[in-house]
Design a protein around this motif. Structure first.
Motif, PDB file in Angstrom:
ATOM      1  N   PRO A 403       0.813  -1.210   0.000  1.00 40.45           N
ATOM      2  CA  PRO A 403       0.000   0.000   0.000  1.00 40.45           C
ATOM      3  C   PRO A 403       0.850   1.265   0.000  1.00 40.45           C
ATOM      4  O   PRO A 403       1.906   1.301   0.654  1.00 40.45           O
ATOM      5  N   THR A 404       0.366   2.254  -0.719  1.00 40.07           N
ATOM      6  CA  THR A 404       1.118   3.501  -0.802  1.00 40.07           C
ATOM      7  C   THR A 404       0.198   4.630  -1.236  1.00 40.07           C
ATOM      8  O   THR A 404      -0.980   4.404  -1.538  1.00 40.07           O
ATOM      9  N   PHE A 405       0.736   5.812  -1.241  1.00 42.96           N
ATOM     10  CA  PHE A 405       0.059   6.953  -1.869  1.00 42.96           C
ATOM     11  C   PHE A 405       0.976   7.482  -2.956  1.00 42.96           C
ATOM     12  O   PHE A 405       2.191   7.537  -2.778  1.00 42.96           O
ATOM     13  N   THR A 406       0.409   7.852  -4.087  1.00 46.03           N
ATOM     14  CA  THR A 406       1.235   8.411  -5.160  1.00 46.03           C
ATOM     15  C   THR A 406       1.613   9.841  -4.789  1.00 46.03           C
ATOM     16  O   THR A 406       1.111  10.398  -3.808  1.00 46.03           O
ATOM     17  N   ALA A 407       2.470  10.434  -5.631  1.00 44.92           N
ATOM     18  CA  ALA A 407       2.937  11.792  -5.337  1.00 44.92           C
ATOM     19  C   ALA A 407       1.773  12.778  -5.269  1.00 44.92           C
ATOM     20  O   ALA A 407       1.861  13.804  -4.597  1.00 44.92           O
ATOM     21  N   ASN A 413      -4.021   0.661  -2.575  1.00 44.34           N
ATOM     22  CA  ASN A 413      -3.943  -0.443  -1.604  1.00 44.34           C
ATOM     23  C   ASN A 413      -3.666  -1.782  -2.266  1.00 44.34           C
ATOM     24  O   ASN A 413      -3.293  -2.739  -1.601  1.00 44.34           O
ATOM     25  N   SER A 414      -3.929  -1.875  -3.549  1.00 40.78           N
ATOM     26  CA  SER A 414      -3.690  -3.134  -4.265  1.00 40.78           C
ATOM     27  C   SER A 414      -3.124  -2.779  -5.630  1.00 40.78           C
ATOM     28  O   SER A 414      -3.573  -1.816  -6.271  1.00 40.78           O
ATOM     29  N   TYR A 415      -2.132  -3.534  -6.072  1.00 33.37           N
ATOM     30  CA  TYR A 415      -1.379  -3.136  -7.271  1.00 33.37           C
ATOM     31  C   TYR A 415      -0.894  -4.401  -7.974  1.00 33.37           C
ATOM     32  O   TYR A 415       0.191  -4.911  -7.697  1.00 33.37           O
ATOM     33  N   MET A 624     -11.179   4.818  -4.468  1.00 34.17           N
ATOM     34  CA  MET A 624     -10.958   3.794  -3.444  1.00 34.17           C
ATOM     35  C   MET A 624      -9.949   2.750  -3.916  1.00 34.17           C
ATOM     36  O   MET A 624      -9.307   2.092  -3.104  1.00 34.17           O
ATOM     37  N   ALA A 625      -9.861   2.553  -5.233  1.00 39.25           N
ATOM     38  CA  ALA A 625      -8.943   1.527  -5.746  1.00 39.25           C
ATOM     39  C   ALA A 625      -8.696   1.777  -7.226  1.00 39.25           C
ATOM     40  O   ALA A 625      -9.522   2.389  -7.908  1.00 39.25           O
ATOM     41  N   ASP A 719      -8.449  -6.290  -3.299  1.00 44.14           N
ATOM     42  CA  ASP A 719      -8.440  -4.948  -2.715  1.00 44.14           C
ATOM     43  C   ASP A 719      -9.120  -4.977  -1.350  1.00 44.14           C
ATOM     44  O   ASP A 719     -10.221  -5.508  -1.212  1.00 44.14           O
ATOM     45  N   PRO A 720      -8.480  -4.385  -0.347  1.00 48.26           N
ATOM     46  CA  PRO A 720      -9.040  -4.511   1.013  1.00 48.26           C
ATOM     47  C   PRO A 720     -10.423  -3.893   1.186  1.00 48.26           C
ATOM     48  O   PRO A 720     -11.183  -4.316   2.055  1.00 48.26           O
TER      49      PRO A 720
END
Lengths: 780, 161
Positions: A403-407, A413-415, A624-625, A719-720
């Motif tokens: 999980p991450t946040f982009t710039a 959360n799912s990739y 959300m995803a 995805d959570p």
């Protein structure tokens, strides 16, 4: 004969619905011709509505003389812009469009009057009798012309014809470029394209003068927005309006906003106290298109020797027609999504949405993301080649880690992109075949992504994002009531599967009623791939609430605690030795004292998904995803005709849990194919603002003949927050086709195609130019 | 001027008086009230209106109703027997050859014409047989699979009989 088979509780199990490939719940009526689309409601007293359209691209309206038309026998109503009290549009801040032009026309084909008459001939004759006087104004058909010095603004509030300039600078872009080993820049141009959904737009409006009530059947993806715009433009109370969305022959974003056809039909119906049917021709449907704008993108990427992207600078311009529509959102999406597929910290963006005197564009499938993705994946490939890196490796060097946040603060959360890449690399035989194909054959790869619904709704009301009701009555039948528009994407099937899964019942026990404002809960509509994620979650919530009611009733009847009750779908029991109660018995118990049950479920997004606030408009892109896709395209080019034959496409799409693998495949195949149309043949063209491709032959839609085999792989990065872990399935795979194709052309011919569509004549020209260059070099 | 025509429509004979310029598709939809046959374009572009005339797939939007005098016309409404889907309809339903469903009646009728002519078409022959019909949802992958499934079902039934 027993009405119900005796149930052996030993053998009863909850029925699995999720993850099971399943045909559509509304399939039988579609394949038998029984499905009614808006034009199929043959109201005996319906009048024929027809719209008179502007013959000029930009003009002041001096007068519209309707006296002769109104006097024509058989004409029951005639409306002009004066019959409306308000404007319509998508964003509350940009409702600039009158259902019928007032004061000024801004594109050829803009409605200037409409009639309702007893038959087509009379309606057409009436239109011919309307006198339209105007003073022409300068008209602009390209972005450059529209924003030149001293232009006449299309709208007073937009003096330089820029609808929206979006600008951001994230991270340290200049330093990123300083750190780069290779910096390259390219310019990429995509033509305007149209959805060309098979059902032309239509509306049937019936006005009941006795009660001042209006009932509208509309071919729309957004019946709720239509409802709001009817209120706004006609000045009618919302409570007097009923909007029904019958079967819809495709959307793809063509009717993601209210269109004038619904509003005009309604105004006519009210004026004549009757029923009016407007069915647009295919040519009019092209004018009413709301397609993808022409877009020119200049992209600069900085890359280290090993393929890491150090900085991205994007400047892009869309000319989107005469009204805002979704335009502001489109140019924001281009900015928020262009780099967020990968792990890129330094990004600059300048996006310009320009107003021109052409029919307004809108939110075509893959909204805002497709043309910039084409630019990005093209330049990335060229730089990989220059650095001697494999295109797969360059992409792998830049992957996010969830999980991450982009710039720009998009929540990821799912990739599943790494797995998508692995799958298509293997399936296409990339490692063994790339660079070793026969002459004039090539392989290309590209990635793409898309949101699973916009986390912030356009109309902020404080209500949940989605609400679903389930009605349970004496007969044990379950009816899902939802405003979510089934438009062919299969949402009714998915929602039915979600409810069936929670209750452990077979889908055949469940019926679904969609999009009738009289009975179904409000829903924002079918767009930005929001329905499965948001409405799916609401359906799960509703079913869970219903299950709790049933469990409690069973517990009461069996004299046990609810937590001791086991739900097996058709049987509720307390302990494995218990004979239990059948579903019907539980229903009877549950209805005791309460009567018919309606269980409600809601869904709301979480604030972390709202996209942050680093620049104005940063909420667009927040979801959300995100779904992810990678595809490899193999082509063979005929050296004599420059005809490109797509031999095969391998695509892998990360849609989280595939709730219905069959319909997920259908969505992915359709997306890839639609990307192929845009890449190879489709282009909306105008001559001085007059549409010259208003049919499915001049606007060349791919036929079954040239459509390639598509090998589809589903990747499930659960995805959570998704419904059973699901995400978007119907848009992401479109964008990747465009650059995968041109990367394949680069592989085959060593030619970088930067303008789409790449028709055979265009490619031939480029091939000829290259030959001439080569022979010049030899001569020299 | 009206033309008097006699045709067999979905197995039932009927007599009608139709204007000389009336298209078959308008006759079917507006006069007869059979709306299964769809209109997706302004004439001859999309194939949504495909019907069988004397067993051959034809665009009902490019056919004058008056020209159908003495013919046998079959539409999508004719295919179900005993309330059950035909093999082709079942193929399109189960293989997801229909998404939005708007092109489907035309697709199914084109497939019906094709399979009557050639009960065991290969993929190329399916493509050729369906080339006059546009679908915007499926990318045609599952349409080909639908026709293949229908051909197999028809063949297996004939084997059993």
């Amino acid at each position: 004969m027993n009405e119900t088979m005796p149930i052996d509780p030993e053998k009863v199990e909850p029925v699995k619905s999720v993850g099971v490939p399943m045909p559509l719940v509304d399939g039988p009526e579609k394949v038998s011709g029984k499905a009614n689309y808006t034009a199929d409601f043959m109201e005996l007293d319906a009048l024929v509505g027809r719209i008179l359209r502007s013959p000029v691209a930009h003009a002041e309206i001096l007068s519209i003389d309707t006296a002769a038309a109104e006097a024509l026998p058989g004409v029951e109503a005639l409306v002009t812009g004066a019959d409306f009290v308000g404007q319509f549009g998508v964003l509350p801040i940009a409702r600039t469009e009158w259902p019928i032009a007032r004061d000024r026309v801004r594109y050829r084909g803009e409605p200037i009057a409409a009639v309702a008459a007893i038959d087509v001939e009379t309606a057409q004759k009436a239109l011919d009798l309307i006198e339209f006087e105007y003073t022409e104004l300068p008209a602009y058909f390209t972005a450059d012309d529209a924003i030149a010095e001293g232009v006449t603004p299309l709208h007073e509030k937009r003096p330089n014809n820029v609808e929206r300039h979006v600008e951001y600078d994230l991270g340290e872009v200049d330093k990123g470029f300083e750190d780069a080993d290779l910096i390259r820049e390219g310019t990429y141009d995509c033509a305007e394209v149209c959805q060309v959904q098979t059902e032309p737009h239509a509306a049937l409006a019936a006005y009941d003068g006795e009660r001042d009530q209006l009932t509208v059947h509309a071919s729309t993806q957004v019946p709720y927005y239509v409802h709001l715009m009817l209120e706004q433009t006609l000045g009618m109370p919302k409570s007097k309006i009923r909007v029904i969305k019958p079967h819809i022959g495709g959307g793809f974003g063509s009717r993601t906003e209210c269109l004038h056809v619904e509003l005009v039909a309604s105004a006519l119906a009210r004026k004549c106290n009757g029923t009016v049917r407007i069915i647009l021709s295919r040519e009019e449907t092209f004018v009413t298109h709301r397609g993808r704008p022409e877009q020119k993108t200049t992209l600069k990427i900085g890359m280290s020797k090993d393929g890491r992207i150090t900085a991205v600078d994007t400047t892009t311009t869309q000319h989107g027609g005469a009204y805002a529509g979704y335009g502001t959102v489109t140019i924001l999406y281009s900015g928020s999504m262009v780099f967020a597929l990968y792990d890129i910290q330094n990004a600059r963006y300048n996006g310009y949405r320009v107003l021109t005197n052409t029919p307004p564009c809108g939110a075509f499938r893959g909204h805002g993301t497709v043309n910039v993705r084409f630019a990005f994946e093209s330049l990335m490939d060229d730089m990989a080649t220059e650095l001697g890196l494999d295109p797969f490796e360059v992409r792998r060097k830049n992957l996010l880690k969830a999980p991450t946040f982009t710039a720009n603060d998009l929540m990821v959360n799912s990739y599943g992109l790494p797995e998508c890449l692995d799958i298509v690399e293997k399936a296409s035989g990339w490692k063994d075949r790339k660079g070793k194909l026969e002459p004039y054959r090539g392989l290309g790869i590209a990635c793409s992504h898309y949101v699973s619904g916009a986390s912030k709704p356009v109309n902020w009301t404080g209500e949940p994002h989605a609400t679903v009701n389930i009605k349970l009555d004496f007969d044990g039948s379950l009816t899902i009531l939802t405003g979510a528009p089934e438009i062919g994407q299969g949402s009714s099937t998915i929602l039915t599967q979600c409810v069936a899964e929670v209750l452990g019942l077979d889908v055949t026990r469940i019926r679904i009623l969609t999009s009738d404002s009289l009975v179904t809960p409000k829903d924002n509509g079918a767009y930005s791939s929001r329905v499965t994620y948001m409405v799916g979650n609401a359906a799960i919530d509703a079913a869970t609430n219903l299950k709790a009611i049933l469990t409690e009733a069973a517990a009461r009847k069996m004299d046990v605690q609810p937590e001791d009750v086991e739900c097996l779908g058709e049987v509720y029991r307390a302990g494995s030795q218990d004979q239990g109660m059948t579903f019907e018995e539980v229903v009877i118990a549950a209805l005791e004292g309460t009567g018919t049950i309606t269980a409600r479920g809601n869904f709301d997004t979480i604030p972390e998904s709202w996209g942050g606030d680093k620049y104005r408009g940063a909420a667009i892109g927040g979801s959300m995803a995100f779904s992810y896709a990678a595809q490899v395209v193999e082509i063979a080019i005929d050296p004599d005709t420059a005809d490109i034959h797509v031999e095969k496409v391998w695509v892998a799409h990360d849609c989280g849990k595939a709730l219905n693998p069959l319909s997920v495949e259908g969505q992915i195949e359709g997306s890839v194919w639609m990307g192929m149309g845009q890449a190879m043949t489709e282009e909306t063209r105008y001559h001085n603002g007059l549409g010259i491709t208003g049919n499915m032959l001049d606007y060349r839609v791919p036929t079954i003949i040239e459509s390639p085999p598509i090998e589809t792989h589903i990747v499930e990065s659960i995805d959570p927050h998704g419904p059973f872990g699901a995400k978007e399935a119907g848009e992401a795979s479109l964008a990747g086709f465009l650059p995968a194709l041109t990367n394949a052309i680069a592989d085959a011919l060593d030619i970088r195609v930067s303008e789409l569509p790449i028709t055979p004549d265009r490619l031939m020209e480029i091939m000829e130019d290259k030959k001439k260059e080569a022979s010049k070099k030899v001569d020299a | 001027m009206k033309n008097f025509i006699s045709m067999t429509l979905n197995g039932r004979s009927r007599d009608d008086a139709v204007p000389g310029n009336m298209l078959l598709v308008d006759f079917l939809r507006e006069t007869v009230g059979m709306t299964g046959t769809k209109i997706g374009c302004d004439g001859g572009e999309c194939g949504c209106c495909t019907v069988l005339i004397d067993g051959k797939p034809r665009h009902a939007c490019l056919t004058l109703a008056a020209s159908c005098d003495g013919t046998e016309v079959e539409t999508i409404e004719s295919l179900e027997t005993g309330g059950r889907l035909s093999a082709i309809q079942r193929g399109f339903h189960e293989k997801l050859g229909a998404q939005c469903g708007f092109c489907t009646p035309g697709m199914v009728m084109a497939a019906e014409g094709l399979l009557r002519e050639n009960a065991n078409p290969n993929e190329d022959e399916i493509r050729q047989g369906m080339a006059a019909n546009i679908c915007r949802c499926t990318g045609y992958v599952k349409i080909i699979e639908s026709v293949q499934a229908a051909a197999e079902e028809i063949a297996s039934k004939e084997d059993a009989a």
